[in-house]
Design a protein around this motif. Structure first.
Motif, short mmCIF file in Angstrom:
data_model
loop_
_atom_site.label_atom_id
_atom_site.label_comp_id
_atom_site.label_asym_id
_atom_site.label_seq_id
_atom_site.Cartn_x
_atom_site.Cartn_y
_atom_site.Cartn_z
N ALA A 18 -46.17 -21.10 -34.97
CA ALA A 18 -45.76 -22.48 -34.66
C ALA A 18 -44.55 -22.92 -35.47
CB ALA A 18 -46.92 -23.44 -34.91
N VAL A 19 -44.52 -22.61 -36.77
CA VAL A 19 -43.44 -23.12 -37.62
C VAL A 19 -42.07 -22.59 -37.18
CG1 VAL A 19 -42.49 -23.10 -39.96
CG2 VAL A 19 -44.91 -23.63 -39.60
N PRO A 20 -41.89 -21.27 -36.97
CA PRO A 20 -40.58 -20.82 -36.49
C PRO A 20 -40.19 -21.42 -35.15
CG PRO A 20 -41.85 -18.96 -37.33
CD PRO A 20 -42.79 -20.12 -37.26
N VAL A 21 -41.15 -21.54 -34.24
CA VAL A 21 -40.84 -22.14 -32.93
C VAL A 21 -40.39 -23.59 -33.10
CG1 VAL A 21 -41.82 -22.86 -30.73
CG2 VAL A 21 -42.34 -20.59 -31.63
N LEU A 22 -41.10 -24.34 -33.92
CA LEU A 22 -40.75 -25.76 -34.13
C LEU A 22 -39.38 -25.90 -34.80
CD1 LEU A 22 -44.22 -27.08 -35.31
CD2 LEU A 22 -43.07 -27.65 -33.16
N ALA A 140 -31.13 -19.16 -33.48
CA ALA A 140 -32.10 -18.08 -33.39
C ALA A 140 -31.92 -17.08 -34.53
CB ALA A 140 -31.97 -17.37 -32.04
N LEU A 141 -30.68 -16.79 -34.91
CA LEU A 141 -30.41 -15.88 -36.02
C LEU A 141 -31.02 -16.42 -37.31
CD1 LEU A 141 -28.93 -13.39 -37.20
CD2 LEU A 141 -26.93 -14.87 -37.52
N ALA A 142 -30.83 -17.69 -37.57
CA ALA A 142 -31.37 -18.29 -38.79
C ALA A 142 -32.90 -18.24 -38.79
CB ALA A 142 -30.89 -19.74 -38.92
N VAL A 143 -33.51 -18.62 -37.69
CA VAL A 143 -34.97 -18.62 -37.61
C VAL A 143 -35.51 -17.19 -37.73
CG1 VAL A 143 -36.96 -19.10 -36.14
CG2 VAL A 143 -35.09 -20.76 -36.29
N SER A 183 -19.50 -21.92 -41.77
CA SER A 183 -20.44 -22.38 -42.80
C SER A 183 -21.88 -22.17 -42.37
CB SER A 183 -20.19 -23.85 -43.13
OG SER A 183 -18.95 -24.02 -43.78
N SER A 184 -22.12 -22.02 -41.07
CA SER A 184 -23.47 -21.73 -40.58
C SER A 184 -24.01 -20.47 -41.23
CB SER A 184 -23.45 -21.57 -39.05
OG SER A 184 -24.67 -21.07 -38.57
N TRP A 185 -23.21 -19.43 -41.23
CA TRP A 185 -23.65 -18.16 -41.82
C TRP A 185 -23.66 -18.22 -43.34
CZ3 TRP A 185 -21.51 -13.28 -38.86
CH2 TRP A 185 -22.02 -13.29 -37.55
N ALA A 186 -22.75 -18.99 -43.93
CA ALA A 186 -22.73 -19.12 -45.38
C ALA A 186 -24.02 -19.78 -45.88
CB ALA A 186 -21.52 -19.94 -45.82
N ILE A 187 -24.49 -20.79 -45.16
CA ILE A 187 -25.74 -21.47 -45.53
C ILE A 187 -26.91 -20.51 -45.38
CG2 ILE A 187 -27.32 -23.31 -44.87
CD1 ILE A 187 -24.85 -24.98 -44.13
N LEU A 188 -26.95 -19.77 -44.28
CA LEU A 188 -28.04 -18.82 -44.06
C LEU A 188 -28.06 -17.75 -45.15
CD1 LEU A 188 -30.32 -17.64 -42.36
CD2 LEU A 188 -28.60 -16.55 -40.92
N ALA A 189 -26.90 -17.27 -45.54
CA ALA A 189 -26.82 -16.26 -46.59
C ALA A 189 -27.39 -16.79 -47.91
CB ALA A 189 -25.38 -15.80 -46.78
N SER A 190 -27.10 -18.04 -48.23
CA SER A 190 -27.59 -18.61 -49.49
C SER A 190 -29.11 -18.76 -49.48
CB SER A 190 -26.93 -19.97 -49.73
OG SER A 190 -27.37 -20.93 -48.78
#
Length: 532
Positions: A18-22, A140-143, A183-190
């Protein structure tokens, strides 16, 4: 007893789904909450994406000038509404035919090429469909990465990942991650590198290999998007080593992973034109700052932290959100830090000090090198990766789940949910009718909206409820889950008397449960007989 265990496992599995879907639904709502070209400098980034895979007929063509390219006209005219918050996005016409010259783009390698090349895969004849697909892909990549990392981490480190992601997300993180901005990927990397490497340092076997691979992947993603993300990746390696490196654990895999993170980051950094900006500041003709101006910068830097929670506005910094968003978002962020630092040992104290110092000194040095003052040049999204690491390290505390049970979770969840709902409403309304509208329905009298998408009101309601539901699910999970990690997730425990003596087994058990963890001796660890 077995039935109860089975029921708990079923509920845990439901929560894990549920959490990843939400969260994905929440990010998707933000993906639809603004038009094409709505993130800062998006005319630069979109033109660079369209040319991310080189020259292609009808997509990216030579202009006769090596520093420019011809791209679809709607790309050039996308941010026609920028800096006019009273106007809707109705000025943008996606059906505009022909190609126009993009004079501002990544033709000379200012940014690393990986982000643009990846996003360029989704470029098609329909500009709107292409951009929406890119946004949903990044969501989707981030989740996907965060979910995989969550299950790969030892239980003790999982709360730090969740808390750092949620406490730093509203509203800037939610706006940037499902976007076409690097910055989307920069945030995900951090969010991933430091905790993945920490997990690799504190585990063994296949789990260690998986975590090391995730850390390297995070470095490729972050450094392949922004040069400053490459620098932050190296910083994340140092933080992970301080927190997790132990001589009594296998170090080959984590050290090899850390070395790969550093090599990848340095390679992207040195081949990017942004490296000059990071190392020497932005070029301008301003005179060097006086001592008084430098002191003003030092005491003024904390305003940048507030800006990450809506203080400076969203979009092209022209979409103002109410003060309640900033107060609640920053309050939850600070609250998460204070909850985590109630018992700090030497290693975590050092890591926290370094993270906090970097959050203050990095912008100060950049301002000084650029001969600029607080309020110009440096945007809060540049510092958000450091803020994520800071709150994550703070949350890597003994019995952190116990600290978040009950009222604290309800208060933090309510604060962030309200802040997110208000920010999403204001962001949608700014583009549908303009910021001067006070309608409760953000789509009332809409002048702009997507041709094929749920209504603005539906996007707002669905996104807001999905984000609030994340905290409801987490609250129910915290009522049942044990705060102690499984021993076999941290070290290999002998299972027979012939493999080790009882004293040796007890010693290993004690280490796995955290009594000699990163924060030193614990006084609240339960007996080994009852910790499972």
């Amino acid at each position: 007893m077995e039935g109860m265990t089975g029921g708990r496992r079923t509920r845990a599995l439901a929560a894990a789904i549920a959490v990843p879907v939400l969260i994905f639904v929440t990010l998707a709502a933000w993906a639809f909450a603004s038009p094409v070209g709505s993130t800062p400098d998006d005319n630069f980034h979109l033109a660079s994406i369209w040319c991310g895979l080189g020259d292609r007929p009808g997509i990216c063509e030579e202009s006769g000038n090596p520093e420019t390219r011809l791209v679809p006209s709607p790309i050039i005219n996308a941010p026609c509404y920028a800096y006019h918050p009273e106007a809707s996005a109705d000025c943008w016409h996606p059906e505009q035919p022909g190609l126009s010259e993009a004079s501002w783009m990544n033709a000379n390698g200012l940014y690393p090429p990986l982000f643009y090349a990846t996003m360029s895969v989704f470029v098609g004849p329909d500009v709107v469909a292409s951009v929406v697909t890119m946004r949903l892909f990044n969501a989707a990549l981030a989740v996907g990465m965060l979910t995989g990392l969550f299950f790969a981490l030892p239980r003790r480190a999982r709360p730090a990942l969740v808390i750092s992601a949620l406490a730093s997300a509203v509203p800037l993180g939610l706006f940037i991650i499902p976007s076409t901005n690097p910055s989307s990927w920069a945030i995900l990397a951090s969010m991933t590198i430091w905790v993945a490497l920490y997990g690799a340092f504190t585990t063994t076997g296949r789990r260690q290999i998986v975590l090391g691979a995730i850390a390297v992947l995070g470095a490729v993603i972050g450094a392949g998007a922004r040069a400053d993300a490459a620098a932050f990746a190296v910083f994340a390696v140092a933080i992970a080593a301080i927190l997790g490196a132990r001589r009594r654990r296998p170090l080959l895999v984590p050290l090899a992973s850390a070395a790969l993170v550093v090599i990848v980051s340095i390679a992207f950094f040195l081949t990017s034109g942004q490296s000059d900006v990071v190392s020497s500041g932005l070029p301008n003709e301003n005179p060097p700052l006086s001592l008084t101006q430098q002191l003003a910068n030092i005491v003024g830097i904390p305003i940048l932290w507030l800006d990450a929670f809506g203080g400076s506005g969203l979009g092209w910094l022209d979409t103002a959100v109410p003060a309640v968003v900033t107060v609640l978002g920053f309050g939850a962020f600070c609250g998460a830090i204070f909850v985590g630092i109630h018992r700090v040992g030497l290693r975590r104290a050092i890591a926290l000090t370094l993270a906090f110092a970097a959050l203050w000194l990095v912008p100060f040095v950049l301002f000084n090198q650029s001969h600029a003052s607080v309020g110009s040049i440096v945007q809060s999204r540049y510092l958000l990766p450091l803020m994520i690491i800071l709150v994550g390290v703070a949350s890597l505390a003994p019995r952190i789940l116990h600290s978040w049970r009950g009222t604290r979770m309800l208060v933090a969840g309510a604060a962030l949910s309200l802040a997110m709902a208000v920010a999403l409403h204001y962001n949608i309304r700014r583009y549908t009718v303009g910021a001067d509208s006070n309608a409760v329905d953000p789509g009332r009298d809409a002048e702009w909206w997507w041709a094929t998408a749920p209504s603005p009101l539906a996007i707002w309601v669905i996104g807001s409820l999905a984000f609030a539901a994340v905290f409801v699910v987490l609250w129910f999970v915290l009522r049942e889950v044990s705060d102690q990690p499984d021993i076999d997730e941290t070290v290999a425990v002998p299972t027979t008397d012939t493999e080790a003596s009882p004293k040796r087994v007890a010693a290993i058990r004690t280490d796995a449960e955290g009594t000699s963890g990163i924060d030193g001796p614990r006084t609240d660890a339960p007996d080994a007989q009852t910790s499972r």
